[in-house]
Enzyme design. Structure first.
Site, PDB file in Angstrom:
ATOM      1  N   LYS A 169       0.854  -1.194   0.000  1.00 58.55           N
ATOM      2  CA  LYS A 169       0.000   0.000   0.000  1.00 58.55           C
ATOM      3  C   LYS A 169       0.889   1.243   0.000  1.00 58.55           C
ATOM      4  O   LYS A 169       1.419   1.650   1.011  1.00 58.55           O
ATOM      5  CB  LYS A 169      -0.923   0.061   1.202  1.00 58.55           C
ATOM      6  CG  LYS A 169      -1.975   1.160   0.985  1.00 58.55           C
ATOM      7  CD  LYS A 169      -2.356   1.948   2.209  1.00 58.55           C
ATOM      8  CE  LYS A 169      -1.544   3.167   2.520  1.00 58.55           C
ATOM      9  NZ  LYS A 169      -1.651   4.308   1.622  1.00 58.55           N
ATOM     10  N   GLY A 200      -4.489   3.543  -2.025  1.00 62.37           N
ATOM     11  CA  GLY A 200      -5.602   3.882  -1.139  1.00 62.37           C
ATOM     12  C   GLY A 200      -5.153   4.737   0.022  1.00 62.37           C
ATOM     13  O   GLY A 200      -3.951   4.914   0.244  1.00 62.37           O
ATOM     14  N   GLY A 202      -4.552   5.785   3.931  1.00 61.97           N
ATOM     15  CA  GLY A 202      -4.067   5.065   5.108  1.00 61.97           C
ATOM     16  C   GLY A 202      -5.179   4.548   5.995  1.00 61.97           C
ATOM     17  O   GLY A 202      -5.229   3.354   6.319  1.00 61.97           O
ATOM     18  N   PRO A 203      -6.082   5.436   6.417  1.00 60.31           N
ATOM     19  CA  PRO A 203      -7.139   4.980   7.324  1.00 60.31           C
ATOM     20  C   PRO A 203      -8.115   3.986   6.674  1.00 60.31           C
ATOM     21  O   PRO A 203      -8.931   3.393   7.376  1.00 60.31           O
ATOM     22  CB  PRO A 203      -7.868   6.280   7.706  1.00 60.31           C
ATOM     23  CG  PRO A 203      -6.845   7.361   7.466  1.00 60.31           C
ATOM     24  CD  PRO A 203      -6.044   6.895   6.282  1.00 60.31           C
ATOM     25  N   VAL A 205      -7.251   1.668   3.367  1.00 52.46           N
ATOM     26  CA  VAL A 205      -6.509   0.479   2.913  1.00 52.46           C
ATOM     27  C   VAL A 205      -5.438   0.067   3.939  1.00 52.46           C
ATOM     28  O   VAL A 205      -5.279  -1.123   4.255  1.00 52.46           O
ATOM     29  CB  VAL A 205      -5.898   0.749   1.515  1.00 52.46           C
ATOM     30  CG1 VAL A 205      -4.945  -0.368   1.110  1.00 52.46           C
ATOM     31  CG2 VAL A 205      -7.023   0.873   0.489  1.00 52.46           C
ATOM     32  N   GLY A 206      -4.712   1.054   4.478  1.00 52.09           N
ATOM     33  CA  GLY A 206      -3.683   0.739   5.480  1.00 52.09           C
ATOM     34  C   GLY A 206      -4.289   0.088   6.707  1.00 52.09           C
ATOM     35  O   GLY A 206      -3.778  -0.914   7.223  1.00 52.09           O
ATOM     36  N   GLU A 244       9.728   1.411  10.609  1.00 51.24           N
ATOM     37  CA  GLU A 244      10.847   2.328  10.350  1.00 51.24           C
ATOM     38  C   GLU A 244      10.238   3.714  10.387  1.00 51.24           C
ATOM     39  O   GLU A 244       9.509   4.100   9.484  1.00 51.24           O
ATOM     40  CB  GLU A 244      11.476   1.971   8.998  1.00 51.24           C
ATOM     41  CG  GLU A 244      12.878   2.487   8.854  1.00 51.24           C
ATOM     42  CD  GLU A 244      12.880   3.888   8.311  1.00 51.24           C
ATOM     43  OE1 GLU A 244      12.907   4.830   9.131  1.00 51.24           O
ATOM     44  OE2 GLU A 244      12.839   4.050   7.095  1.00 51.24           O
ATOM     45  N   CYS A 278      13.693  10.545   6.968  1.00 52.88           N
ATOM     46  CA  CYS A 278      13.781  10.117   8.363  1.00 52.88           C
ATOM     47  C   CYS A 278      15.227  10.136   8.846  1.00 52.88           C
ATOM     48  O   CYS A 278      15.496  10.301  10.020  1.00 52.88           O
ATOM     49  CB  CYS A 278      13.204   8.713   8.487  1.00 52.88           C
ATOM     50  SG  CYS A 278      13.832   7.591   7.241  1.00 52.88           S
ATOM     51  N   GLU A 378      10.039  15.945  14.696  1.00 52.90           N
ATOM     52  CA  GLU A 378      10.492  15.796  13.308  1.00 52.90           C
ATOM     53  C   GLU A 378       9.758  16.828  12.446  1.00 52.90           C
ATOM     54  O   GLU A 378       8.533  16.832  12.381  1.00 52.90           O
ATOM     55  CB  GLU A 378      10.179  14.380  12.832  1.00 52.90           C
ATOM     56  CG  GLU A 378      10.712  14.091  11.445  1.00 52.90           C
ATOM     57  CD  GLU A 378      10.476  12.649  11.019  1.00 52.90           C
ATOM     58  OE1 GLU A 378       9.318  12.191  11.066  1.00 52.90           O
ATOM     59  OE2 GLU A 378      11.460  11.984  10.639  1.00 52.90           O
TER      60      GLU A 378
END
Ligand code: NAI
Ligand code: MG
Length: 471
Positions: A169, A200, A202-203, A205-206, A244, A278, A378
């Site tokens: 995804k 898709g 995140g909320p 498909v993830g 990660e 990151c 971050e």
């Protein structure tokens, strides 16, 4: 205009069940460049079912057969280098130095995993036990927008090396890059269902992947907040989870650092991928005695960096991926001023000469304390915090005073000394003086920067389950 209206399931491009569409933008012009039709939970069910059907045969393949698949993938990815570079430039806006590197890196990841599969000890004798390293089952990869090609490549390559099947995804903001990658993977001709890709949100498909009973493992790269949500969701079905996550990498200038080389290296490490990384080293820890020299050198160097669109071959820093990300970075620059930090260079707004596009002024804050939010959170843009320290011991303690621990940097002439400092840093990787990437060495974070490691044998371990047979 790009219209991406298929996803990749069971070896074929198919129309998603989902009906939502997301617009795609060129971040350098803010212009719409197309749209992507998104999958939903029904598409996740179909993709996971395809991956589950393909799993038993995949699990029976030998490491040598997996290496052949991985090298076919490498060949097809490398063959589409120019399409991938064009997609990344248009949809993400990365400068040419970074797009070129990204495509090479993505192709190399398949070769690295082929070599790892060929040398990895899948069978070990421990006393009387026969220990075999078994594939987990269906893996789900949930990835962000800041290095789509590399993240798809590393997670797919590791799943295949392990003898698993995978559902990817990607971010909805990376649909054009994903499409070129999907075409490369399709052309590699792996058995149907080994690789599946579902675009898709995140909320949607993830989240469906994170709770799906037939997904055995999640490999996630992205924000710490989303990582926490995935870990919580995955607990219900005891999925193996590799995370990660974010970073707030310190860069320690030691007393003997050669500033003429260390400053450009530090700027490159901090502003890598336009700061949307990151691994970015964004906290510069400088001995009080060298502060004036570092600030002078840094201001001169950072003001020479060229910000611009991917179409400008001289550009070193590109736009932020989205308006949302641009606003987020702007809000942190505003916050830094409110918190009492002082702008050495940069600040709010766009760089001179760039009236449009989600471009940020490369920004350096001085008089930062490590308690300020700009030093703790971050930012994910080209923003440095310079923090002075009285002693090396104090610098190390400031370096470790963070919830993150992904990648740290040490600048110093005496390598043995720099290594002793590195040995005291709570970070999954420490880079001394611009040492090159070591592709088979583990990568991942201490503390809130993640769980588990990627790359090489450590990365493969995380996709396998040991079984001990006693006789
Ligand atoms: P995010 O972590 O929310 O997104 C990463 C991926 O996770 C995307 O594919 C997204 O669709 C998916 N996702 C989102 N919510 C989910 C959920 N509830 N369940 C399952 N999957 C979900 O990152 P976002 O919002 O795009 O960026 C926000 C900040 O996160 C950035 O400013 C940066 O600080 C950090 N970030 C860190 C990255 C890294 O490489 N470590 C990459 C991207 C963002
Ligand atoms: Mg998010």
């Amino acid at each position: 205009m790009h219209t991406i209206d298929t996803i990749y399931i069971g070896g074929a491009f198919a129309t998603p069940q989902g009906r939502d569409r997301a617009p795609l933008f060129n971040p350098a012009t803010e212009q719409p460049i197309g749209e992507v039709r998104l999958g939903d939970a029904d598409d996740v069910d179909l993709a996971v079912a395809a991956a589950k059907r393909a799993f038993p045969a995949m699990a029976r393949t030998t490491p040598a057969e997996r290496a052949v698949m991985l090298r076919r993938l490498r060949t097809e990815v490398a063959a589409r280098a120019s399409d991938m570079i064009a997609a990344m430039a248009e949809e993400y806006g990365a400068p040419s130095g970074f797009t070129g590197f990204s495509v090479q890196h993505a192709a190399a990841l398949f070769e690295d995993m082929a070599k790892t599969a060929e040398t990895y000890e899948f069978h070990r004798k421990i006393g009387r036990a026969d220990v075999s390293m078994e594939p987990l089952g269906v893996v789900a990869a949930i990835i962000p927008w800041n290095s789509t090609l590399g993240f798809i490549a590393s997670k797919v390559a590791t799943a295949i090396a392990a003898g698993s099947t995978i559902v990817v995804k990607p971010s909805e903001m990376s649909a054009i890059q994903t499409q070129v990658m999907a075409e490369a993977m399709h052309a590699a001709g792996l058995p149907k269902g080994v690789i599946n890709i579902v675009n898709g949100y995140g909320p949607v498909v993830g989240a469906a992947l994170s709770t799906h009973p037939d997904v055995a493992k999640i490999s996630f790269t992205g924000s710490t907040m989303t990582g926490r949500a995935i870990l919580t969701a995955a607990a219900e079905t005891f999925k193996r989870v590799t995370l990660e996550l974010g970073g707030k990498g310190p860069q320690l200038f030691l007393d003997d650092a050669d500033l003429t080389t260390a400053i450009p290296i530090a700027a490159a490490s901090g502003f890598v991928n336009s700061g949307q990384a990151c691994i970015a080293g964004t906290r510069l820890l400088v001995p009080q005695s060298r502060l004036d020299d570092v600030l002078l050198g840094l201001k001169t160097h950072v003001e020479m960096l060229k910000v611009g669109p991917a179409t400008d071959p001289a550009a070193q820093i590109g736009p932020m991926v989205s308006q949302k990300q641009w606003e987020r970075v702007q809000s942190y620059i505003r916050l830094g001023v409110e918190e009492g930090a002082v702008l050495l260079t940069g600040g709010q707004g766009r760089p001179e000469g760039l009236a449009r596009g989600w471009f940020v002024r490369p920004t350096v804050f001085t008089q930062v304390t490590n308690q300020m939010r700009i030093a703790r959170e971050e930012i994910f843009g080209p923003v440095f915090c310079v923090i002075p320290s009285r002693t090396e011991t104090e610098a190390i303690s400031i370096a470790n005073d963070t919830s993150y621990g992904l990648q740290s940097y040490v600048h110093g002439r005496d390598i043995d000394h720099a290594k002793r400092v590195a040995g005291q840093l709570q970070a999954g990787r420490v880079v001394i003086n611009a040492a090159p990437h070591e592709p088979l060495a583990p990568f991942g974070g201490f503390k809130h920067s993640g769980i588990g490691r990627e790359y090489g044998a450590f990365g493969l371990d995380a996709f396998l389950e040991p079984r001990a047979v006693l006789s």
